[in-house]
Design a protein around this motif. Structure first.
Motif, PDB file in Angstrom:
ATOM      1  N   THR A 122       4.496 -11.764  -7.717  1.00  0.00           N
ATOM      2  CA  THR A 122       5.152 -11.218  -8.634  1.00  0.00           C
ATOM      3  C   THR A 122       5.753  -9.887  -8.277  1.00  0.00           C
ATOM      4  N   GLN A 125       8.229 -10.845  -5.508  1.00  0.00           N
ATOM      5  CA  GLN A 125       9.436 -11.100  -6.405  1.00  0.00           C
ATOM      6  C   GLN A 125      10.303 -10.206  -7.032  1.00  0.00           C
ATOM      7  N   ILE A 158      12.143 -19.868 -11.536  1.00  0.00           N
ATOM      8  CA  ILE A 158      12.362 -19.116 -10.332  1.00  0.00           C
ATOM      9  C   ILE A 158      13.805 -19.439  -9.856  1.00  0.00           C
ATOM     10  N   ASP A 163      13.136 -15.609  -5.673  1.00  0.00           N
ATOM     11  CA  ASP A 163      12.211 -16.426  -4.975  1.00  0.00           C
ATOM     12  C   ASP A 163      11.432 -15.220  -4.348  1.00  0.00           C
ATOM     13  N   MET A 164       9.952 -15.767  -3.604  1.00  0.00           N
ATOM     14  CA  MET A 164       9.186 -14.913  -2.802  1.00  0.00           C
ATOM     15  C   MET A 164       8.902 -15.842  -1.625  1.00  0.00           C
TER      16      MET A 164
END
Length: 200
Positions: A122, A125, A158, A163-164
């Protein structure tokens, strides 16, 4: 950031049902030690936590354990590490681990491991860090979680731009190459643009 000096490993204080989990933790610890990379971990001596830490120590590597005071006895704090940080609470523990690590790896574990992985993802993100994150999906352990992330993307919770980067390894041997590759890509993306040289 392309140089990796330390890796934080999130993993269970139990060993799990399959022997492959402990074998993977041991192999990862050996790789970290062989490459001169410090292990940052939760400080316990049980389960996969103890396995990865003892493997690093056996290989001549450096280990820093970070454990909250109330878990010192419960998780049988490993005292033969080079540095041991006892924190007042879980929040301080997680922040200390974050600050000391150049990358993060999630081995199999329980709710605590999941919570740590989700939190660090998180933060990525939300643009709070760009450190590599690798999930070791040995024995398909993390497949349900990866499926959930895909479901979140498909349902547009998402979204594009939020996005990560989470890389997935199938074995311990794939972890360090993935970390170094991601770190190099991140360094290139954040490299300052050099002004064009004027021709005389």
């Amino acid at each position: 950031m392309s140089k990796i000096d330390s890796v934080c490993v999130y993993c269970g204080s139990g060993s799990g049902r399959s022997p492959v989990y402990a074998e993977t933790a041991h192999a990862l610890g050996s790789d970290l030690a062989a490459n001169g990379i410090e292990l940052i971990y939760g400080g316990g001596g049980l389960g996969l936590m103890g396995e990865v830490a003892r493997s690093v120590l056996a290989g001549g590597g450096r280990v820093t354990g970070v454990i909250p005071e109330f878990l010192v006895r419960r998780e049988r704090m490993l005292t033969d590490v080079q540095e041991l940080v006892v924190t007042q609470n879980m929040h301080e523990r997680k922040m200390t681990m974050f600050e000391r690590a150049d990358a993060f790896v999630a081995l199999p574990g329980g709710i605590g491991t999941l919570e740590e992985l989700v939190e660090i993802s998180t933060w990525a993100q939300l643009g709070q860090h760009s450190k590599p994150i690798v999930i070791v999906n040995v024995n398909g352990f993390w497949t349900p979680f990866l499926d959930l992330l895909s479901h979140m993307r498909n349902e547009e919770f998402i979204r594009a731009g939020f996005d990560m980067h989470i890389d997935v390894a199938k074995s311990a041997e794939e972890v360090l190459p993935l970390i170094l590759e991601r770190a190099e890509k991140t360094a290139e993306e954040h490299a300052p643009i050099q002004p064009a040289r004027k021709h005389m």
